[in-house]
Scaffold this active site. Sequence first.
Site, PDB file in Angstrom:
ATOM      1  NE  ARG A 233       5.237  -8.826   0.103  1.00  0.00           N
ATOM      2  CZ  ARG A 233       4.467  -9.917   0.199  1.00  0.00           C
ATOM      3  NH1 ARG A 233       3.605 -10.216  -0.753  1.00  0.00           N
ATOM      4  NH2 ARG A 233       4.535 -10.700   1.252  1.00  0.00           N
ATOM      5  CG  HIS A 281      -1.551  -8.113  -0.797  1.00  0.00           C
ATOM      6  ND1 HIS A 281      -0.403  -7.475  -0.419  1.00  0.00           N
ATOM      7  CD2 HIS A 281      -1.251  -9.440  -0.708  1.00  0.00           C
ATOM      8  CE1 HIS A 281       0.536  -8.348  -0.110  1.00  0.00           C
ATOM      9  NE2 HIS A 281       0.036  -9.567  -0.285  1.00  0.00           N
TER      10      HIS A 281
END
Length: 318
Positions: A233, A281
């Site tokens: 993350r 992502h």
Amino acid sequence: MTGSDSTILLAVTGWDPDVWQSEFAKAAPGRKLVLDTKDANEKIRYALVWKQRPGSLMGLPKLEVIFSLGAGVDHIFHDHQIPDVPIVRIVSPDLTMRMSEYVVWQVLDHHRLGLRYRQQQAQKVWHEDRRQPAAHEVTVGILGLGVLGRDAAQKLRNLGFRVSGWSRRLQTIEGVTSHFGKDGLKDFLRDVDIVVCLLPLTPETKGILSMTMFAQMKAEGPLGAPVLINAGRGGLQNEPDILAALDRGMLSAVTLDVFKTEPLPKTSPLWTHPQVVITPHAAASSSPQALVPEIVAQLESYERGEPLKNIVDKAAQY
Ligand code: NDP
Ligand code: OXD
């Protein structure tokens, strides 16, 4: 209440809900799926969520389970108003395989000097570099030996790399050197050439990829300074520290799939740094086609009275 009486809320932002809805209609034609709590809040029994709007899961008196549509659940805890029901996260062979493909791709790209050769090609430079470290000379260290970290570790072992890992509690994987806890981090960092981060974002791991960490890594290895790959993350990383570590030669290259702000702002210097590889992502996208049948199978087994699987530890937040 039978499965067919229970309504499911699909609460997603940033993702197109249509494809999830149509996969649900195929996998569970008898179940009602709504995108809004309006008129249905008394009936909603399950919520399927990805970055739900803050507060949108409150006021649902029949809600029994929240299903995260991703492996990570920080997007749920970001909302400080969540009902006290179990949270189930994605653990799926499809997602795991996608992440291991990404990790192997990026590790091999750095190991085989992909950045350098692409830069040489752009300048039409033929520079034969005969020095190629063998995989067994390179240690890949994985931060996070969970579902994704374990699989990637095993695949990297099969390619011949030396592999080590770090987790909160001791995890044992054949052929992988394990470290754990705050005390184990120093030993883990001392020996790594390529660090792959597959940690969840929690209050304990926030900002862990920082100068404090980079300063504990060795200065020189078979690839020069260590390489960092973060597919966990963005909140795990301190982006100014990463740029400073690259510019000071403490890191030789970086691959980032996740960012503090997504989409990565156009003004970010990460976009143009020659030693930074950026993916949007996309390391392991949640595939509705693969995941919806697995979620429906969980719902059905839960309604038969079987225990839920892959429940999140709310205290640890992963
Ligand atoms: P798991 O929960 O299975 O594994 C998490 C691992 O991190 C465990 O080994 C755990 O330790 C370790 N860990 C957690 N907190 C700490 C800590 N404080 N110190 C040391 N180790 C810690 O998660 P997954 O492997 O399924 O997924 C990992 C993350 O990958 C997700 O949370 C998500 O953020 C990210 N992800 C990113 C995707 C992308 O496309 N970029 C796609 C999918 C996931 P222990 O084993 O002791 O519990
Ligand atoms: C996930 C993600 O957590 O896609 O699954 O980031």
